[in-house]
Design a protein around this motif. Structure first.
Motif, PDB file in Angstrom:
ATOM      1  N   HIS A  36       0.834  -1.194   0.000  1.00 31.96           N
ATOM      2  CA  HIS A  36       0.000   0.000   0.000  1.00 31.96           C
ATOM      3  C   HIS A  36       0.871   1.247   0.000  1.00 31.96           C
ATOM      4  CE1 HIS A  36      -3.575   2.349   0.400  1.00 31.96           C
ATOM      5  NE2 HIS A  36      -3.040   3.004   1.409  1.00 31.96           N
ATOM      6  N   LEU A  37       0.414   2.232  -0.774  1.00 30.69           N
ATOM      7  CA  LEU A  37       1.152   3.492  -0.937  1.00 30.69           C
ATOM      8  C   LEU A  37       1.458   4.202   0.376  1.00 30.69           C
ATOM      9  CD1 LEU A  37      -0.443   5.586  -3.810  1.00 30.69           C
ATOM     10  CD2 LEU A  37       1.949   4.917  -3.568  1.00 30.69           C
ATOM     11  N   ARG A  38       0.533   4.125   1.330  1.00 26.77           N
ATOM     12  CA  ARG A  38       0.689   4.915   2.553  1.00 26.77           C
ATOM     13  C   ARG A  38       1.330   4.128   3.694  1.00 26.77           C
ATOM     14  NH1 ARG A  38      -3.697   6.512   0.041  1.00 26.77           N
ATOM     15  NH2 ARG A  38      -3.881   8.717  -0.508  1.00 26.77           N
ATOM     16  N   THR A  39       1.734   2.913   3.405  1.00 25.89           N
ATOM     17  CA  THR A  39       2.377   2.112   4.439  1.00 25.89           C
ATOM     18  C   THR A  39       3.802   2.611   4.665  1.00 25.89           C
ATOM     19  OG1 THR A  39       1.050   0.175   3.879  1.00 25.89           O
ATOM     20  CG2 THR A  39       3.118  -0.230   5.032  1.00 25.89           C
ATOM     21  N   THR A  40       4.096   2.888   5.912  1.00 26.43           N
ATOM     22  CA  THR A  40       5.440   3.369   6.261  1.00 26.43           C
ATOM     23  C   THR A  40       6.095   2.389   7.233  1.00 26.43           C
ATOM     24  OG1 THR A  40       4.670   4.556   8.214  1.00 26.43           O
ATOM     25  CG2 THR A  40       4.607   5.761   6.099  1.00 26.43           C
TER      26      THR A  40
END
Lengths: 493, 493
Positions: free
Chosen positions: B466-470
């Motif tokens: 996922h793009l917003r996974t940090t």
């Protein structure tokens, strides 16, 4: 993309779309581009560095919009006219953002259960019995494919495991449909490994409806010849003439021979929402399956096709296959949509259908369908009353099949020998006249009509189905047809 | 819906979606509903009268949102994590509104040509040669189905017309794939009428990669037994372990036996966009077809799957079928997408891919993929360094397969006879421990991991995509796993 950027461009697109929907008739329905124009205007490679949404949308306007065919134009009368309604677009917008992937109940309880609920609503609206369960696919091609796969599962012993090839125990098989059935039947039969020879095209009567006697004869002949009948497709609203096959008589035959009956009501089925048109689905309750496409004449943006099935157990027997990673505690308790077909992933399509059904309500849908049918009858009357035109099929729904009658169509046939040759030459000449008429009318940009062939004659089709189409748009089509026909006629005189 | 109503609610949804995307981590990833809850909260029938968008959206919030699984949550680590990116959502919003139906070039020149252009971009980004043409379908299941249909067309004489049944000239057939191949292969083989018996599952090595020697042996054995080999599926990024089959060696075998080679790179293929990972597609240029899903790890909202094919002629030979009403002057000049498959209608899916590729640019995509792989390596290091956990597969992409090692896993096996029985009981006990661990971690609402089985052992999977996974989200998953494992261990001690 951060929230503010999304907000800014989201609002910009809402404005763009609102204006587009309101002013779609400002565009030519058919774009004025030649093959290759769009591709030539785009770079050959993806950009190395990211670009702004402003730049992207500028190119969208500059390059892509001129190459759009405006399915949302109220003068779109080709194929089957469709609508992306406001509530449908908004529902689909949410689906894209939520990005549900409803393979399992667990991966989207709402998508899974809303699908069952809305399909129950639609089933009731259409007067179908609750013996039908529904499932959403993308297109009618996929719905019909699954129906025929279920039929194969029911009729061919052990086909899931053993297949069809190299089996001495299996005879050739047959699937019957009218000569006017949709090409998706052919594609499904090819894919299923039955081969196009397995399609039995049954002759139609003068109204383009399947002849039950001819179906009965074909089944008897095949059975005698050792061919195994599998299924029959009856169409309610064929693609060319929107004719209706006699489902009750076909159901009798299917029951007598234990054949799967699939009803292709992809276009016409929704008309049953009108009490006075309920009869179009007479006998459909006895079918094993039925396809109807809310993305056609029910104002839902493309794509959303519904398969109703009385033998969902057969579909599941054909396709249920639970990989280890897809096992969940809910198995057996909740329905998993992946078990009902070839596609594992499922977009949250039910949301847009739910929003459309709620926004318009049963009453609003009935009013719009009735108005489209009224407009079709009106246009048919104009055709019937004009000596320069003739109607070529009954108008049971919202499509009119007709053609122009040039006054000197037989001129080219005059020097040929005999009446048959003259008739043939005359028919070819009428075809050419109508082809040219169609091109000219479509070149106006105000309307887009398409053609077909019936009884080997070129036929023009006026298909009404867009939400914003009014009597004025239909009148404009008629005005263009008459004017261009007169001009063409004068030229050849 | 009039323009002002559309504007008002469109803007409202833009705000809702912007907030949702920004705060998706405020929701529990897995919804806290039981099967039937959503359906029970909805009326049994469609409303008779139309309702306002306000009413509809109020029910959306009240009933449907609590039943969503949040695929856009940065703690979504199950299956393959996916993203509805901002540009992707905006592109799809336009698609819904434009309602293009790209069956023919004429019915949407822009959709038809943008598809070819963007698939060229993606092909180049992945380092695939221009001998591949691309086509967009909805899902990898459909892409692989078409690849295998083309393989069948190439290898089985006259299958389109004659089918497979009742033909004495046809032997049983085989399609080979690794034992770790995706279940969509099974479903395609069933649909194509080949039967599940036609699947040859080839054993894998300790890294879960197909063993070419075993493939060679299987083909030799089948050929000797009169079974006709048709095709091989090599997977680059299997669903369970994300393992990579040795495509060059498999291509050698396919070429020697004239078999269709299909590469399933639905998840892993995009990693080849990184120069340092280009090698994962070594040999793929020799494949006949390859599937890659931009809706998986390329930030495009579901659904959009791409089939690249070096023998598009075979696909067209299998499926081209031009009904009278679909004949246009552009035939033979322009490509008609309907000729490349089973679905007649095509949604304008290329638009969202185009917007994603332009918005992020090659550089932006590489950075995000590299970061996901870095996070996976980091998590793998944590697992490797912790004596209470063990890693169960290599990590070639962004998925880590691992499990907890309970300290007293062998307790229940102690009273059984013999080492094997003890091992088995011990393994069952470890499985139960991990199952419970998974349930507890997922119940947190902060993360959602899924499981699979490898070597008959239950395996936990952490899938980053996922793009917003940090790093913070990955660290949170690790913290939860360690804490719950310790608590469970203490309980059983």
């Amino acid at each position: 993309m951060d929230a503010d950027t999304f907000r800014a461009h989201g609002h910009q697109l809402v404005e763009w779309i609102a204006k587009y929907l309101e002013h779609s008739s400002d565009y030519p329905v058919l774009p004025r581009v030649a093959p290759g124009d769009i591709a030539a205007a785009l770079p050959a490679h993806a950009p190395e560095h990211g670009e702004s949404v402003d730049e992207i949308l500028a190119d969208f306007e500059r390059v892509l919009v001129p190459g759009l065919t405006h399915w949302n134009h109220p003068g779109f009368f080709a194929y089957f006219a469709i609508s992306a309604s406001g509530p449908g677009i908004l529902g689909d917008f949410l689906s894209s953002a939520l990005n549900q992937q409803a393979m399992l109940w667990r991966t989207s309880p709402s998508a899974t259960e809303l699908e069952a609920v809305t399909l129950g609503w639609l089933r009731d609206l259409m007067g179908l019995p609750s013996t039908f369960d529904g499932v959403i696919y993308d297109t009618a091609s996929i719905s019909t494919l699954h129906a025929l796969a279920a039929a194969r599962e029911m009729k061919v012993p052990n086909v899931r495991v053993k297949g069809l090839a190299g089996r001495a125990d299996l005879p050739p098989m047959r699937i019957y449909c009218s000569e006017h059935a949709h090409s998706s039947v052919d594609k499904a039969v090819i894919l299923l490994g039955l081969g196009q020879d397995a399609i039995g095209h049954v002759p139609a009567d003068k109204n383009f409806s399947m002849r039950p006697d001819a179906l009965r004869d074909a089944i008897a002949r095949d059975t005698r010849d050792g061919v195994l009948p599998l299924a029959v497709i009856a169409t309610v609203g064929t693609t060319s003439a929107t004719s209706i096959d006699p489902v009750p008589a076909i159901a009798d035959i299917c029951e007598a021979h234990d054949l799967w009956l699939h009803v292709d009501a992809a276009y016409g089925g929704v008309a049953a929402i009108l009490p006075e048109r309920r009869a179009i689905l007479d006998g459909a309750a006895r079918a094993h399956s039925l396809v109807v496409n809310p993305h056609k004449w029910l104002f839902v943006p493309f794509d959303l096709s519904v398969l109703y099935c009385r033998r969902m157990d057969m579909l599941r027997a054909a396709f249920t296959l639970i990989a280890e990673y897809l096992k969940t505690p809910e198995q057996g308790v909740a329905q998993n949509l992946m078990d009902t077909g070839i596609q594992l992933g499922r977009r949250f399509r039910a949301l847009k259908l739910w929003m459309v059904l709620r926004y318009f309500g049963a009453e609003g849908i009935r009013a719009r369908l009735a108005e489209h049918m009224r407009l079709a009858q009106l246009f048919a009357q104009w055709v019937d009353a004009d000596p320069h035109f003739e109607r070529l099929a009954p108008v049971p729904f919202s499509v009119v099949c007709f053609r122009a009658k040039p006054s000197r169509a037989d001129a080219q046939g005059a020097d040929k020998q005999g009446a048959d040759a003259r008739d043939e030459a005359s028919e070819a000449s009428i075809d050419r006249f109508n082809e040219e008429l169609l091109d000219r009318v479509n070149a106006s940009g105000d309307v887009f009509l398409s053609h077909t062939k019936l009884n080997k004659q070129l036929v023009l089709r006026l298909a009404i189905g867009h939400l914003r189409t009014t009597e004025a748009h239909v009148a404009r089509a008629w005005e263009l047809l008459r004017a261009h026909a007169a001009a063409l006629d004068a030229r050849s005189a």
